[in-house]
Motif scaffolding. Sequence first.
Motif, short mmCIF file in Angstrom:
data_model
loop_
_atom_site.label_atom_id
_atom_site.label_comp_id
_atom_site.label_asym_id
_atom_site.label_seq_id
_atom_site.Cartn_x
_atom_site.Cartn_y
_atom_site.Cartn_z
N MET A 60 110.08 57.48 -0.39
CA MET A 60 109.25 56.28 -0.44
C MET A 60 110.00 55.10 -1.04
O MET A 60 109.92 53.98 -0.53
N ARG A 117 110.63 51.60 0.98
CA ARG A 117 110.19 50.29 0.48
C ARG A 117 111.37 49.34 0.31
O ARG A 117 111.28 48.15 0.64
N SER A 118 112.48 49.84 -0.18
CA SER A 118 113.66 49.01 -0.35
C SER A 118 114.17 48.50 0.99
O SER A 118 114.52 47.33 1.13
N THR A 121 111.79 45.73 2.30
CA THR A 121 111.85 44.45 1.58
C THR A 121 113.22 43.77 1.66
O THR A 121 113.30 42.55 1.70
N PHE A 132 102.12 48.12 1.13
CA PHE A 132 102.49 49.52 1.18
C PHE A 132 101.29 50.37 0.77
O PHE A 132 100.61 50.06 -0.20
N GLN A 177 99.14 53.16 -0.90
CA GLN A 177 99.21 53.82 -2.20
C GLN A 177 98.45 55.15 -2.17
O GLN A 177 99.00 56.18 -2.50
N LEU A 225 102.73 51.40 5.79
CA LEU A 225 103.08 49.98 5.80
C LEU A 225 102.09 49.22 6.66
O LEU A 225 101.75 49.66 7.77
#
Length: 64
Positions: free
Chosen positions: A17, A21-22, A25, A45, A47, A58
Amino acid sequence: MITRFALFEGRIKSGQMAAFRSAVTTRLVPLWRQFPGISDVRVMFGQERDEGAPEFPLILAITY
């Protein structure tokens, strides 16, 4: 003003995860911001989700 939404349904592999996410972004958001006529790019994102609900890691919203 038009806002288009994209819901990405599926699962991220266990333990990936933070990398996901990295990548979104740092790599994808800058590319999406280059689209012609863009005034806003938002990423959300997932949760948590209710039992049995589809998984959306996403959600993308682009405003033109």
